[in-house]
Design a protein around this motif. Sequence first.
Motif, PDB file in Angstrom:
ATOM      1  N   VAL A  36       0.854  -1.188   0.000  1.00 55.68           N
ATOM      2  CA  VAL A  36       0.000   0.000   0.000  1.00 55.68           C
ATOM      3  C   VAL A  36       0.888   1.236   0.000  1.00 55.68           C
ATOM      4  N   ASP A  37       0.703   2.030  -1.030  1.00 54.91           N
ATOM      5  CA  ASP A  37       1.504   3.236  -1.203  1.00 54.91           C
ATOM      6  C   ASP A  37       0.677   4.390  -0.647  1.00 54.91           C
ATOM      7  N   ASN A  38       1.086   4.906   0.498  1.00 56.12           N
ATOM      8  CA  ASN A  38       0.288   5.916   1.220  1.00 56.12           C
ATOM      9  C   ASN A  38       0.726   7.317   0.827  1.00 56.12           C
ATOM     10  N   GLN A  69       0.326  14.042   3.624  1.00 60.22           N
ATOM     11  CA  GLN A  69       1.227  15.133   4.002  1.00 60.22           C
ATOM     12  C   GLN A  69       1.012  15.515   5.465  1.00 60.22           C
ATOM     13  N   THR A  70       1.982  16.244   6.009  1.00 61.05           N
ATOM     14  CA  THR A  70       1.824  16.768   7.371  1.00 61.05           C
ATOM     15  C   THR A  70       0.490  17.511   7.477  1.00 61.05           C
ATOM     16  N   GLU A  71       0.177  18.251   6.440  1.00 65.40           N
ATOM     17  CA  GLU A  71      -1.022  19.087   6.449  1.00 65.40           C
ATOM     18  C   GLU A  71      -2.308  18.268   6.393  1.00 65.40           C
ATOM     19  N   GLY A 105       0.740  21.090  -3.486  1.00 60.89           N
ATOM     20  CA  GLY A 105       2.144  21.300  -3.856  1.00 60.89           C
ATOM     21  C   GLY A 105       2.695  20.150  -4.684  1.00 60.89           C
ATOM     22  N   ASP A 106       1.883  19.104  -4.870  1.00 53.36           N
ATOM     23  CA  ASP A 106       2.337  17.941  -5.641  1.00 53.36           C
ATOM     24  C   ASP A 106       1.723  17.936  -7.035  1.00 53.36           C
ATOM     25  N   GLY A 107       2.463  17.335  -7.956  1.00 53.20           N
ATOM     26  CA  GLY A 107       1.908  17.037  -9.268  1.00 53.20           C
ATOM     27  C   GLY A 107       1.541  15.567  -9.285  1.00 53.20           C
TER      28      GLY A 107
END
Length: 634
Positions: free
Chosen positions: A397-399, A402-404, A487-489
């Motif tokens: 499982v690829d989680n 983010q902190t946010e 902030g991610d693509g």
Amino acid sequence: MSLQDLKIKTFEEYQYQYQKSVNQPELFWDEIASHFTWKKKWNKVLSWDFEKLDVKWFEGATLNITENIFERNLPTLKDTPAIIWEPNSTDTENKTLTYQELYEAVNQCANALKALGVGKGDRVCIYLPMVSELAISVLACARIGAVHSVVFAGFSATSLSDRIIDAEAKLVITADGLRRGAKTVALKEVVDEAVKNTPSVEKVLVLNVLNENIQFNPSLDVKWEEIVPQQSTECTAEEMSSEDYLFILYTSGSTGKPKGVVHTCGGYMVYTAYSFTNVYQYTPGDIHWCTADIGWITGHSYIIYGPLLSGATTVMFEGIPTYPDAGRFWEIVEKYKVNQFLTAPTAIRSLMAFGEEPVEKYNLSSLKVIGTVGEPINEEAWHWYAKHVGKDVCPVVDNWWQTETGGIMISGIGNLSPQKPTFAGYPLPGIQPVLLNQSGEEIQEHEVEGYLCVKFPWPSMIRTTYGDHQRCIDTYFSNYKGYYFTGDGAKRDADGMYRIIGRIDDVINVSGHRFGTAEIENAINEDPQIIESAVVGYPHPIKGQSIYAFVVSDHPIDKQDEARKSILETVTNIIGKIALPEKIQFVSGLPKTRSGKIMRRILRKVAEGEIESLGDTSTLLDPSVVEEIVKNRI
Ligand code: PRX
């Protein structure tokens, strides 16, 4: 009601729940939240406004998250291990705390905090190694309604001090030192330096870990051993409003200093337990091990809160994957018969380099689900992990989160969802990701790439950045009106599965640790011989990304090695060793536009070695600097 009732059991059920969470979000979360223990029920499930960033979950409700860990679980789990602590060295004895023992230890610590003058709403900075007292301190804060701010014990005195000042922490909890592999670090010295200019700090609570002779400052320092064990093992849990702050955790962004991401009590509790139970398909009795450090969000949510709320046994490991050898992780999996294992791609890649022998040596048959988190995983590492650790039977499982976001947002759900190497997969119920194009419009099609945003609130989302609400709005809710900007693509395939490409802003992810380019540049610029610098990330086979710094000095540098050493020392002092540039190139100038903006695009290409495709340099103030930079690149 058991949290086990929240467990999705088939992919079809996931699809049904997902649709329900989109069509009737309030009903969906109302039903989920009803499985927890609240002192008072909510009047309203959700109210929200992304423009002002005013999001409230379970308004009117009161609770204490530790009651959901202890009072709720104790009747059935009193003698069940809550935390198994595995030391750095195989020569040291391990330690197990049952739910009852952890409960008592948390209460003692909570009473000590009170005795030291800490109360509801006060901030406590925790700067500790991965010892059980770290988890105890975190939960003790939550017990009395103090807001914890854990700072990773690899940060420098300056970074620690900045975080203490920003949070106006009243108390710092630390230790004499920490063990990491063959090394030790004198933590107390870092704290002594950090608290020199922090007027808010009234006391420093010091745990003895190394038996080091520390410098003791009687007006500030209190020994853990002299105040905690004497306390009563009972402590009434403070009644918290759902939206009261639970913790602050600092993280880096594109601009300025790290921000204190704020999470609140009710929503964070509901979402971490819900996501833990589902992603890891937690079944009572399972042993869960997340190898992260509690200094990061992964440790908060999936070492402490998610597992303990669910009544799981959580393993806490003090050490590193390669000490005393590269079989250490697998030895621990075998030793405790770990069922769910979560680590970072950078750890997988570093272990791959040692070959298969260290992993094949151990019996890993207890594993049911294995997870990856923190950075994009490359295809080779994914397959190695699936084959040698998961033995081609455990789902990977690829989680992505983010902190946010407080909890996992996009991920496989145990073995229920289809898996595709390097794809995080589908959003969890309640999460509504979208891809936006450059004009900020939602892309509806599949097989596309775009900016990853989230268009609807979820319970564990960031509420504010501590002390500066406008900064939070500007950072996350202003780029694209009406959306949370990650902030991610990301890429979406024909089946609607997501693959995270990486940051599209000026954030670098080194070994799963987040840094802002500006933060590192500011540190480098503190070096007296440097007048200007520009930092970019470039691909690194183990760390994912590494830091390349282009620096301008005010005088010709004839001893470059010495100058580099000095820059590295400066960065170590200001941020910490974890932020060191791998490459430092001295340049006579930086490529700037006529308006003075550094063209990072060009520097990124140089760092990546793609010098054939630098693109248009004609708009630069002085295009000749590019030639020089290319010629002397490292
Ligand atoms: O770029 C994404 C990357 O890590 C960033 C968040 O970092 P942090 O707040 O430190 O939290 C890390 C642990 C949750 C994201 O913006 N990231 C995190 N998980 C993944 C990831 N990139 C790709 N795949 C992931 N599974």
